[in-house]
Design a protein around this motif. Structure first.
Motif, mmCIF file in Angstrom:
data_model
loop_
_atom_site.group_PDB
_atom_site.id
_atom_site.type_symbol
_atom_site.label_atom_id
_atom_site.label_comp_id
_atom_site.label_asym_id
_atom_site.label_seq_id
_atom_site.Cartn_x
_atom_site.Cartn_y
_atom_site.Cartn_z
ATOM 1 N N ASN A 137 36.487 37.851 37.094
ATOM 2 C CA ASN A 137 37.885 38.202 36.856
ATOM 3 C C ASN A 137 38.246 37.930 35.395
ATOM 4 O OD1 ASN A 137 40.757 38.199 36.737
ATOM 5 N ND2 ASN A 137 40.840 37.822 38.946
ATOM 6 N N LYS A 138 38.293 38.977 34.587
ATOM 7 C CA LYS A 138 38.609 38.826 33.166
ATOM 8 C C LYS A 138 40.011 38.267 32.951
ATOM 9 C CE LYS A 138 37.656 42.225 30.351
ATOM 10 N NZ LYS A 138 37.409 43.571 29.765
ATOM 11 N N GLU B 288 41.827 36.311 34.917
ATOM 12 C CA GLU B 288 41.844 34.883 35.249
ATOM 13 C C GLU B 288 41.174 34.075 34.128
ATOM 14 O OE1 GLU B 288 42.957 31.751 37.883
ATOM 15 O OE2 GLU B 288 43.465 33.866 37.916
ATOM 16 N N TYR C 52 39.457 27.940 35.268
ATOM 17 C CA TYR C 52 38.573 29.078 35.549
ATOM 18 C C TYR C 52 37.555 29.247 34.427
ATOM 19 C CZ TYR C 52 37.369 33.759 37.299
ATOM 20 O OH TYR C 52 36.716 34.846 37.807
ATOM 21 N N TYR D 7 27.922 36.649 40.339
ATOM 22 C CA TYR D 7 29.290 36.575 39.837
ATOM 23 C C TYR D 7 29.624 35.152 39.443
ATOM 24 C CZ TYR D 7 30.196 41.292 41.500
ATOM 25 O OH TYR D 7 30.152 42.649 41.688
#
Length: 144
Positions: A103-104, A106, A113, A140
């Motif tokens: 998630n870019k 986040e 994160y 991921y």
């Protein structure tokens, strides 16, 4: 243990800014000596001399041939040369995995994160260098 050696982490064109920030976080983890001992390098696509608009299949092949773990966000999923299609028809156990930032947004907004991503990337690179994670095509980060 894999007989493949890795050169390091190659950041996709769509993560250049995020990658620079990740490198600063990795520096704060005080792992430079370990990265140096393993001869791990950190490059962007531009620094590797590749065009920023390289198609997914060509990028994946380059990484496999040259020993780079690709660090990417989700690239194009459509077409015969998409990253997912390439993984589906070309990846096999023993290939280098790719690391995908989950998630870019986040990453841009959450200190926790970002820290989790940095720790996971470091752990994954060490593992790949030791021959681990070559049974996974895509990992991921952060890992859950």
């Amino acid at each position: 243990m894999s007989d493949r050696s890795i050169r390091g982490l190659l950041a996709d064109a769509n993560l250049t800014g995020h990658f620079r920030y990740l490198l600063r976080l990795l520096e704060k983890l005080d792992l430079a000596a370990v990265f140096a001992e393993l001869s791990l390098q950190f490059l962007t696509i531009d620094e590797a001399g590749l065009p920023s608009d390289i198609d997914d299949r060509s990028l994946w092949r380059f990484c496999q041939h040259e020993g780079w773990v690709l660090y990417t966000a989700n690239r194009n999923a459509a077409g015969t040369d998409s990253l997912q299609k390439t993984l589906d028809d070309s990846w096999q156990p023993g290939c280098l995995p790719l690391i995908t930032l989950a998630n870019k947004i986040e990453f841009e907004h959450s200190t926790n994160y970002r820290q989790r991503v940095a720790v996971d990337v470091a752990e994954l690179l060490f593992g790949v260098a030791m021959g681990d994670y070559c049974d996974e095509s895509r990992i991921y980060v952060p890992r859950m």
